[in-house]
Design an enzyme around this catalytic site. Sequence first.
Site, short mmCIF file in Angstrom:
data_model
loop_
_atom_site.label_atom_id
_atom_site.label_comp_id
_atom_site.label_asym_id
_atom_site.label_seq_id
_atom_site.Cartn_x
_atom_site.Cartn_y
_atom_site.Cartn_z
N THR A 31 0.85 -1.19 0.00
CA THR A 31 0.00 0.00 0.00
C THR A 31 0.89 1.24 0.00
O THR A 31 1.67 1.45 0.92
CB THR A 31 -0.91 0.02 1.24
N THR A 32 0.79 2.04 -1.04
CA THR A 32 1.67 3.20 -1.18
C THR A 32 1.07 4.47 -0.63
O THR A 32 1.78 5.45 -0.43
CB THR A 32 2.03 3.41 -2.65
#
Length: 268
Positions: A31-32
Amino acid sequence: MASLSLQAGGSSSRALPSESTVSAMSGTERTTRPITTGTSVLGIKYRNGVMLAADTLVSYGSLAKYKNAKRLLSINSRTLVGGSGEYSDLQSISDLLRANALADRCTADSLYEEDNNEECAKEVWSYLRAVMYQRRNKMNPLWNDVVVAGFSQNPDGTTSDKPFLGIVDKIGTAYEDDILATGFGGYIALPLMREKYRPDMEEGEARALLEDCLRILFYRDCRALNRVQIAKVTEDGVLVSDPYELDTYWDFKGYQSNKGEMGTDGGW
């Protein structure tokens, strides 16, 4: 990559990739950035305990998506947790802490001595600090700032009368204080709380201060809402209020006068 096989007659066909090849091609996903987020959580110590406050809005970008999301969580009878940031990660943290609390009760010497077997707030805070730092080192952080409130623990396992208030962020940075705020509240609410705070505040004074800060955040923070929750931890236990709406006031002259002195309604 898929291999190229040559068959008799000069025609060619592409072989289907194996499962291991597909897995290697896709790689490990991370998850960025947070997607559905909650904004500020406020915390304050007062004469007989600790109090947290937060609104109930979870935003999807600039869309006010969920208006009844509860971000103040009771972990056990002596610990409260409030979180801002990615809401799904906060749910994951809640599941983890409650699973630990259940394991502690199931492995206790006696099921009738619950108070002596529950983790105190400082223990939960220290554990979260390790979890956040470990996830950060794996480049897969939990996108939250978490406030932990409650009481410390005496050596004999009983609840101490010393209140505790601490914060942990997504990279494992942690500290304690008498007043805390996450998100946009760190810029707007925290200076107001520092100005009005006293160590001997009564419960009503602490609640009024937190409600005033939440009201100002609703005026100034585009991701805030006037539907809020208040929670407290005292020696008698944990109490989390149902969501309720704050009264607001919009009759200020600055809200009513034309902007730009152009005789318009203020739009550009």
